[in-house]
Every structure is written in C-alpha cells, then in structure tokens.
Write an enzyme that holds these catalytic residues in place. Sequence first.
Site, PDB file in Angstrom:
ATOM      1  N   HIS A   1       1.375   3.195   2.226  1.00 32.33           N
ATOM      2  CA  HIS A   1       1.855   3.507   3.588  1.00 32.33           C
ATOM      3  C   HIS A   1       3.349   3.846   3.595  1.00 32.33           C
ATOM      4  CE1 HIS A   1       2.149   2.463   8.061  1.00 32.33           C
ATOM      5  NE2 HIS A   1       1.386   3.522   7.957  1.00 32.33           N
TER       6      HIS A   1
ATOM      7  N   THR B   1       0.845  -1.201   0.000  1.00 36.24           N
ATOM      8  CA  THR B   1       0.000   0.000   0.000  1.00 36.24           C
ATOM      9  C   THR B   1       0.883   1.255   0.000  1.00 36.24           C
ATOM     10  OG1 THR B   1      -0.036   0.293   2.400  1.00 36.24           O
ATOM     11  CG2 THR B   1      -1.596  -1.314   1.462  1.00 36.24           C
TER      12      THR B   1
HETATM   13  N1  LIG Z   1       6.012  -0.238   7.687  1.00 32.52           N
HETATM   14  C1  LIG Z   1       7.042   0.308   8.434  1.00 32.52           C
HETATM   15  C2  LIG Z   1       6.804   1.056   9.573  1.00 32.52           C
HETATM   16  N2  LIG Z   1       5.526   1.267  10.002  1.00 32.52           N
HETATM   17  C3  LIG Z   1       5.212   1.670  11.362  1.00 32.52           C
HETATM   18  C4  LIG Z   1       5.295   3.191  11.564  1.00 32.52           C
HETATM   19  O1  LIG Z   1       6.646   3.641  11.533  1.00 32.52           O
HETATM   20  C5  LIG Z   1       4.706   3.555  12.918  1.00 32.52           C
HETATM   21  O2  LIG Z   1       5.454   2.924  13.933  1.00 32.52           O
HETATM   22  C6  LIG Z   1       3.250   3.137  13.033  1.00 32.52           C
HETATM   23  O3  LIG Z   1       2.531   3.718  11.945  1.00 32.52           O
HETATM   24  C7  LIG Z   1       2.622   3.578  14.370  1.00 32.52           C
HETATM   25  O4  LIG Z   1       2.708   4.960  14.534  1.00 32.52           O
HETATM   26  N3  LIG Z   1       7.828   1.572  10.282  1.00 32.52           N
HETATM   27  C8  LIG Z   1       9.138   1.374   9.884  1.00 32.52           C
HETATM   28  O5  LIG Z   1      10.069   1.834  10.531  1.00 32.52           O
HETATM   29  N4  LIG Z   1       9.378   0.641   8.744  1.00 32.52           N
HETATM   30  C9  LIG Z   1       8.380   0.103   7.997  1.00 32.52           C
HETATM   31  O6  LIG Z   1       8.655  -0.569   6.957  1.00 32.52           O
HETATM   32  C1  LIG Z   2       6.303   0.952   5.021  1.00 34.82           C
HETATM   33  C2  LIG Z   2       5.121   0.246   5.515  1.00 34.82           C
HETATM   34  O1  LIG Z   2       4.350   0.752   6.278  1.00 34.82           O
HETATM   35  C3  LIG Z   2       4.840  -1.067   4.891  1.00 34.82           C
HETATM   36  O2  LIG Z   2       5.854  -1.980   5.275  1.00 34.82           O
HETATM   37  C4  LIG Z   2       3.489  -1.605   5.320  1.00 34.82           C
HETATM   38  O3  LIG Z   2       3.206  -2.644   4.426  1.00 34.82           O
HETATM   39  P1  LIG Z   2       1.800  -2.593   3.635  1.00 34.82           P
HETATM   40  O4  LIG Z   2       1.854  -1.362   2.745  1.00 34.82           O
HETATM   41  O5  LIG Z   2       1.776  -3.876   2.814  1.00 34.82           O
HETATM   42  O6  LIG Z   2       0.702  -2.519   4.671  1.00 34.82           O
END
Ligand SMILES: Nc1c(NC[C@H](O)[C@H](O)[C@H](O)CO)[nH]c(=O)[nH]c1=O
Ligand SMILES: CC(=O)[C@@H](O)COP(=O)(O)O
Length: 158
Positions: A93, A91
């Site tokens: 994200h 996604t």
């Molecule tokens: N997907 C990744 C994340 N996601 C989590 C966010 O950083 C955060 O902790 C959450 O949204 C709660 O506020 N974080 C990373 O460091 N690396 C990723 O790939």
């Molecule tokens: C960077 C992120 O938040 C990612 O790893 C989350 O994975 P997804 O986009 O498949 O929910």
Amino acid sequence: MTDYDVTELEGELDASGLTVGIVVSRFNDLITGKLLDGALDTLTRHGASEDDIDVARVPGSFEIPLMAKRMAESGDYDAVIALGAVIRGETPHFEYVSNEATKGVAKATLDTDVPISFGVLTTDTTEQAINRAGVKQGNKGSEAAESAIEMANLLDEF
Ligand SMILES: Nc1c(NC[C@H](O)[C@H](O)[C@H](O)CO)[nH]c(=O)[nH]c1=O
Ligand SMILES: CC(=O)[C@@H](O)COP(=O)(O)O
C-alpha cells in the site's frame, strides 16, 4: 570558479504579501502536525501574514493532490504547500499511496501553473519520519515552505 556574464534569476525568500494555501494530511498527524508547524514558522519568519495563510486538512496523502489542485485553480493563492507522511507498513500500500500523492501533486502544479511544493514524507520507518519533521534531519515542512516562497517570487518575474 570562473565568473560568467550571464543573467541569473532567483526567487527571493520574501513571503511578505504572499497568499499561501497549505494542504495537510491528518494521517500520521503526530508527524504532519510538526511539518505544518515548520511550514507556518518559515512562512511567518519570512514575512507572511497569518491572515494570508489557509490550511486545509485531508484524510490522507492520497487526497492531497485533489485539494492542492482545487486551492491552486481557485486563483486565491500565490503558492500551495502539500504536507503529508507516508510510512511503509506490511503491504505494498505504501508504494501506491506514495506514488499517487507524488504524481498527483506534480500534475496539479503543472496543470494549474501555480507552484505547489512537495512536503510529503515517504519513509520506511516512523523514526525516519520523525527525524525529518523537526529533529535530526530538519523539517520537510519548512523546506517545502521555502520552496513555495521562492517559486512564487520567481514565477512572478515571468
Ligand atoms: N498509510 C498511509 C495513508 N493511507 C491513507 C490514504 O492516504 C488514503 O487516505 C486512504 O487510502 C483513503 O483514500 N495515508 C498517509 O498519508 N500516510 C500513510 O502512511
Ligand atoms: C502507507 C500505508 O498505507 C501503510 O501505512 C498501511 O500499512 P499496511 O501496509 O501495513 O496496511
């Protein structure tokens, strides 16, 4: 190359006597642990004492800026190092976490006037992240530590 008669300023890569804070994300900790190893190795190889290094762990890279800013504004550290690994998923994200981590660290260092180096990997694949955490493409944690040392010493000249 022509020699120029200019004054050149450069921060020494000498970490002796520096106090350093490290903020490291637990998310993707198989990667971020290697970034931390690289940063700690670089700091101590350049003369930092382990007693002068504090490590704060946060849930993810989105949380790095707040902790980095809190460390920087405490007045306890000559430099702060931000370490994380944001790896693209299915996604959008990835874009939001990467952008906010980047912008947040940049804002924190300018707001606090304390060097906060950026050692947050933002990769499309896990392999890319592994290669930048001590394999084929070096260690971004080590690079961020070198930047922190140099900037702490350079800013000390002003
Ligand atoms: N997907 C990744 C994340 N996601 C989590 C966010 O950083 C955060 O902790 C959450 O949204 C709660 O506020 N974080 C990373 O460091 N690396 C990723 O790939
Ligand atoms: C960077 C992120 O938040 C990612 O790893 C989350 O994975 P997804 O986009 O498949 O929910």
